[in-house]
Enzyme design. Sequence first.
Site, PDB file in Angstrom:
ATOM      1  N   ARG A  48       0.831  -1.196   0.000  1.00 43.82           N
ATOM      2  CA  ARG A  48       0.000   0.000   0.000  1.00 43.82           C
ATOM      3  C   ARG A  48       0.874   1.259   0.000  1.00 43.82           C
ATOM      4  O   ARG A  48       0.592   2.238  -0.677  1.00 43.82           O
ATOM      5  CB  ARG A  48      -0.864  -0.029   1.271  1.00 43.82           C
ATOM      6  CG  ARG A  48      -2.273   0.414   1.083  1.00 43.82           C
ATOM      7  CD  ARG A  48      -3.079   0.199   2.339  1.00 43.82           C
ATOM      8  NE  ARG A  48      -3.955  -0.956   2.254  1.00 43.82           N
ATOM      9  CZ  ARG A  48      -5.020  -1.052   1.480  1.00 43.82           C
ATOM     10  NH1 ARG A  48      -5.373  -0.073   0.700  1.00 43.82           N
ATOM     11  NH2 ARG A  48      -5.757  -2.138   1.471  1.00 43.82           N
ATOM     12  N   LEU A  84      -6.400   4.638   2.043  1.00 41.93           N
ATOM     13  CA  LEU A  84      -5.172   5.418   1.893  1.00 41.93           C
ATOM     14  C   LEU A  84      -4.296   5.278   3.130  1.00 41.93           C
ATOM     15  O   LEU A  84      -4.805   5.163   4.250  1.00 41.93           O
ATOM     16  CB  LEU A  84      -5.530   6.886   1.677  1.00 41.93           C
ATOM     17  CG  LEU A  84      -6.360   7.131   0.410  1.00 41.93           C
ATOM     18  CD1 LEU A  84      -7.025   8.494   0.455  1.00 41.93           C
ATOM     19  CD2 LEU A  84      -5.495   6.980  -0.829  1.00 41.93           C
ATOM     20  N   ASN A 131     -13.548  13.814   0.218  1.00 44.45           N
ATOM     21  CA  ASN A 131     -14.139  12.571  -0.290  1.00 44.45           C
ATOM     22  C   ASN A 131     -15.654  12.710  -0.297  1.00 44.45           C
ATOM     23  O   ASN A 131     -16.213  13.521   0.454  1.00 44.45           O
ATOM     24  CB  ASN A 131     -13.733  11.406   0.633  1.00 44.45           C
ATOM     25  CG  ASN A 131     -14.274  10.067   0.163  1.00 44.45           C
ATOM     26  OD1 ASN A 131     -14.247   9.769  -1.031  1.00 44.45           O
ATOM     27  ND2 ASN A 131     -14.778   9.258   1.077  1.00 44.45           N
ATOM     28  N   SER A 185     -22.546  12.185   1.935  1.00 43.72           N
ATOM     29  CA  SER A 185     -21.778  13.177   2.699  1.00 43.72           C
ATOM     30  C   SER A 185     -20.479  13.498   1.981  1.00 43.72           C
ATOM     31  O   SER A 185     -19.777  12.590   1.534  1.00 43.72           O
ATOM     32  CB  SER A 185     -21.409  12.628   4.084  1.00 43.72           C
ATOM     33  OG  SER A 185     -22.543  12.114   4.757  1.00 43.72           O
ATOM     34  N   THR A 213      -9.518  12.091   6.873  1.00 49.36           N
ATOM     35  CA  THR A 213      -8.536  11.892   7.935  1.00 49.36           C
ATOM     36  C   THR A 213      -8.067  10.445   7.830  1.00 49.36           C
ATOM     37  O   THR A 213      -8.580   9.684   6.988  1.00 49.36           O
ATOM     38  CB  THR A 213      -9.162  12.114   9.327  1.00 49.36           C
ATOM     39  OG1 THR A 213     -10.198  11.131   9.516  1.00 49.36           O
ATOM     40  CG2 THR A 213      -9.758  13.509   9.453  1.00 49.36           C
ATOM     41  N   ASP A 246     -13.635   7.158   6.369  1.00 44.57           N
ATOM     42  CA  ASP A 246     -14.953   7.798   6.282  1.00 44.57           C
ATOM     43  C   ASP A 246     -15.289   8.639   7.520  1.00 44.57           C
ATOM     44  O   ASP A 246     -16.448   8.696   7.957  1.00 44.57           O
ATOM     45  CB  ASP A 246     -16.054   6.759   5.999  1.00 44.57           C
ATOM     46  CG  ASP A 246     -15.824   6.052   4.679  1.00 44.57           C
ATOM     47  OD1 ASP A 246     -15.258   6.683   3.760  1.00 44.57           O
ATOM     48  OD2 ASP A 246     -16.192   4.875   4.552  1.00 44.57           O
ATOM     49  N   GLN A 287     -28.130  13.184  -6.097  1.00 47.47           N
ATOM     50  CA  GLN A 287     -27.834  14.231  -5.101  1.00 47.47           C
ATOM     51  C   GLN A 287     -26.330  14.440  -4.944  1.00 47.47           C
ATOM     52  O   GLN A 287     -25.872  15.557  -4.724  1.00 47.47           O
ATOM     53  CB  GLN A 287     -28.456  13.856  -3.746  1.00 47.47           C
ATOM     54  CG  GLN A 287     -29.963  13.804  -3.772  1.00 47.47           C
ATOM     55  CD  GLN A 287     -30.564  15.117  -4.224  1.00 47.47           C
ATOM     56  OE1 GLN A 287     -30.242  16.173  -3.696  1.00 47.47           O
ATOM     57  NE2 GLN A 287     -31.431  15.066  -5.238  1.00 47.47           N
TER      58      GLN A 287
HETATM   59  C1  GAR Z   1     -20.390   7.156  -5.517  1.00 49.46           C
HETATM   60  O1  GAR Z   1     -21.657   6.756  -5.093  1.00 49.46           O
HETATM   61  C2  GAR Z   1     -19.526   7.502  -4.317  1.00 49.46           C
HETATM   62  O2  GAR Z   1     -20.222   8.107  -3.269  1.00 49.46           O
HETATM   63  C3  GAR Z   1     -19.038   6.137  -3.922  1.00 49.46           C
HETATM   64  O3  GAR Z   1     -18.768   5.461  -5.126  1.00 49.46           O
HETATM   65  C4  GAR Z   1     -19.639   5.975  -6.150  1.00 49.46           C
HETATM   66  C5  GAR Z   1     -18.779   6.393  -7.307  1.00 49.46           C
HETATM   67  O4  GAR Z   1     -19.566   6.757  -8.406  1.00 49.46           O
HETATM   68  N1  GAR Z   1     -17.886   6.216  -3.088  1.00 49.46           N
HETATM   69  C6  GAR Z   1     -17.594   5.344  -2.127  1.00 49.46           C
HETATM   70  O5  GAR Z   1     -18.286   4.385  -1.882  1.00 49.46           O
HETATM   71  C7  GAR Z   1     -16.322   5.652  -1.356  1.00 49.46           C
HETATM   72  N2  GAR Z   1     -16.194   4.797  -0.233  1.00 49.46           N
HETATM   73  P1  GAR Z   1     -18.927   7.587  -9.608  1.00 49.46           P
HETATM   74  O6  GAR Z   1     -17.649   6.872 -10.032  1.00 49.46           O
HETATM   75  O7  GAR Z   1     -19.959   7.515 -10.687  1.00 49.46           O
HETATM   76  O8  GAR Z   1     -18.672   8.979  -9.126  1.00 49.46           O
END
Ligand code: GAR
Length: 196
Positions: free
Chosen positions: A73, A101, A115, A144, A149, A153, A181
């Site tokens: 990583r 990360l 994020n 959200s 950090t 999440d 949204q």
């Molecule tokens: C989105 O729903 C985002 O909130 C989620 O992945 C999707 C990406 O869609 N992110 C996570 O779950 C992060 N832990 P996109 O590639 O079409 O923007």
Amino acid sequence: MSGVNKNIVILISGSGSNMAAIVETARTQRWQARFGARVAAVISNKAAAQGLVWAKEQGIAAAALDHTAYDSREAFDAALMAEIDRHGPALVVLAGFMRILTPGFVQHYEGRLVNIHPSLLPAFPGLKTHQRAIEMGCRVAGASVHRVTSELDHGEILEQAVVPVLPGDTAETLSARVLTQEHLIYPRAVERLLSV
Ligand code: GAR
């Protein structure tokens, strides 16, 4: 956020619809003229990410860095940081970037790393957020935007959107309602960060 030439680097892993929403808002809301800001690069940890094709079509520098090619990583994050830092970013925007990360990465971008997560944090950090919200009987769900950090999440919440959970919802129908949204709140949160 002071200074001119506020480069934004967006990290994706998949379809990149949030990235596209930010790129389009940058254009329609004239971020370059108003804030000296532009989306300088889109980077994916998956070469096949659809979002990379779209970004290239928009004339944005788009790169893939395959995490499976690195031993650890830390090694991947070091390479990712080098690629990101070529663009001198004022903001690093995680948009569906599905990698945990390292603390070193998070520290390096402290104050510049945001994020979007598909739940009403602090509820449902992690994966399968929509399925878990349905199973828990939640009446509302949402998304959200938060500062990143080293705790997954967590971090200050910058924007949220709430949608109803409707009878008969599946993870897919709820996810689609939340995603519409996300496309509104993520560009709004980024614009607010650029404007201060
Ligand atoms: C989105 O729903 C985002 O909130 C989620 O992945 C999707 C990406 O869609 N992110 C996570 O779950 C992060 N832990 P996109 O590639 O079409 O923007």
